[in-house]
Design an enzyme around this catalytic site. Structure first.
Site, PDB file in Angstrom:
ATOM      1  CG  HIS A   1       7.115  -0.440   1.456  1.00  0.00           C
ATOM      2  ND1 HIS A   1       5.351   0.379   0.910  1.00  0.00           N
ATOM      3  CD2 HIS A   1       5.639  -2.222   1.908  1.00  0.00           C
ATOM      4  CE1 HIS A   1       4.995  -0.390   0.443  1.00  0.00           C
ATOM      5  NE2 HIS A   1       4.427  -1.072   0.891  1.00  0.00           N
TER       6      HIS A   1
ATOM      7  CE1 TYR B   1       1.768   0.245  -1.332  1.00  0.00           C
ATOM      8  CE2 TYR B   1      -0.045   1.353   0.569  1.00  0.00           C
ATOM      9  CZ  TYR B   1       0.806   0.748  -0.049  1.00  0.00           C
ATOM     10  OH  TYR B   1       1.058  -0.798   0.939  1.00  0.00           O
TER      11      TYR B   1
ATOM     12  CE  LYS C   1       2.634  -0.597   4.543  1.00  0.00           C
ATOM     13  NZ  LYS C   1       1.602   0.146   3.802  1.00  0.00           N
TER      14      LYS C   1
ATOM     15  CG  ASP D   1      -1.045   0.925   5.704  1.00  0.00           C
ATOM     16  OD1 ASP D   1      -0.636   0.011   6.417  1.00  0.00           O
ATOM     17  OD2 ASP D   1      -1.190   0.232   4.634  1.00  0.00           O
TER      18      ASP D   1
END
Length: 277
Positions: free
Chosen positions: A109, A51, A76, A46
């Site tokens: 997200h 990120y 996401k 994931d």
């Protein structure tokens, strides 16, 4: 290799119930630890555009001795990329960084209600699934009113909703809603943050009874109540021990004791109704 259950999505696909998360993992580190996780037996990874480590994840996947079709990769849509055209372009950018033709699951997200773009973003995800760039589509951090709106407006129900969920913040009302709609619940920050819950006497007593660590008990609890769970660690020993939690079976009484740790003030992350970003 540890056997991990794979509950079905309502669209016919399925997801490994225990995965590996890379929130707050730097890109170069992600390339190393994701490779370790895959070698250890994880098949569900994931990540997210936000990120900033999709490239590292992609390099790890390429380096691993596992066929791409045997892996389940989630990414996401970032808040700043919400909107119909921008969401479609954002997945293309993520696919390039991940060095893959498709993701197994694409999530919005955050609903980020103040932006007012979650519905058109959801419509974009529907089209991306039709194009084969995302095998399944879902959401993350959506209040129930926004969930109801995207379903009512499109007729398409997310397969997954990823939310903050841990023993001190169990989101029972939202989980019941998911069950009614056939949406799987996925837990982020499944072990809480700061380590306090790992020291809870209920958790430590159960861990001692089974001869395991507290983190494994919490992961086993998530699995027992039906959550998909994606613990994050960069410690090699924890990568292995977290996965081994799939073999731990708690008694009904132990699950109920952990259920009793829920708190009204247990949220540690942003409130999806007003996240402030």
């Amino acid at each position: 290799m540890t056997a991990v259950p794979a509950p079905p999505f309502h669209d016919g696909s399925s997801v490994p119930q225990l995965g590996y998360g890379v929130w707050q993992v730097e890109d170069d580190v992600a390339a190393d630890v994701v490779r370790q996780a895959i070698d250890a037996g994880y098949r569900h990874i994931d990540t997210a555009a936000g990120y900033q480590n999709e490239g590292g994840v992609g390099r790890a996947v390429k380096a691993a001795d596992v066929p791409r079709e045997d892996l389940f990769i989630t990414t996401k849509l970032a808040n700043e990329d919400q909107g119909f055209d921008s969401a479609k372009a954002a997945l293309d950018a993520s696919l390039e960084k991940l060095d893959t033709d498709y993701v197994d699951l694409y999530l919005i997200h955050w609903a980020s209600p103040q932006r007012g773009k979650y519905l058109e973003s959801w419509k974009a995800l529907i089209e991306l699934q039709q194009e084969g760039k995302a095998k399944s589509i879902g959401v993350s951090n959506f209040p129930i009113p926004q969930l109801e709106e995207i379903i009512a407006e499109t007729g398409v129900v997310p397969v997954m909703h990823q939310i903050e969920l841990h023993p001190q913040f169990q989101q029972s009302e939202l989980r019941r809603y998911h069950a009614e709609k056939g949406i799987l619940t996925e837990a982020w920050s499944p072990l809480g943050q700061g380590g306090d819950i790992l020291k809870d006497p209920v958790i430590t007593a159960i861990a001692e009874a089974h001869g395991v660590d507290a983190g494994q008990v919490i992961i086993a609890w998530h699995l027992a109540i039906g959550n998909v769970v994606i613990p994050k660690t960069v410690t090699p020993e924890r990568i292995v021990s977290n996965l081994a939690a799939a073999q731990l079976v708690l008694t009904d009484e132990e699950v109920e004791r952990i259920d009793g740790l829920d708190r009204a003030d247990g949220r540690i992350g942003a409130d999806p109704a007003n996240p402030g970003f």
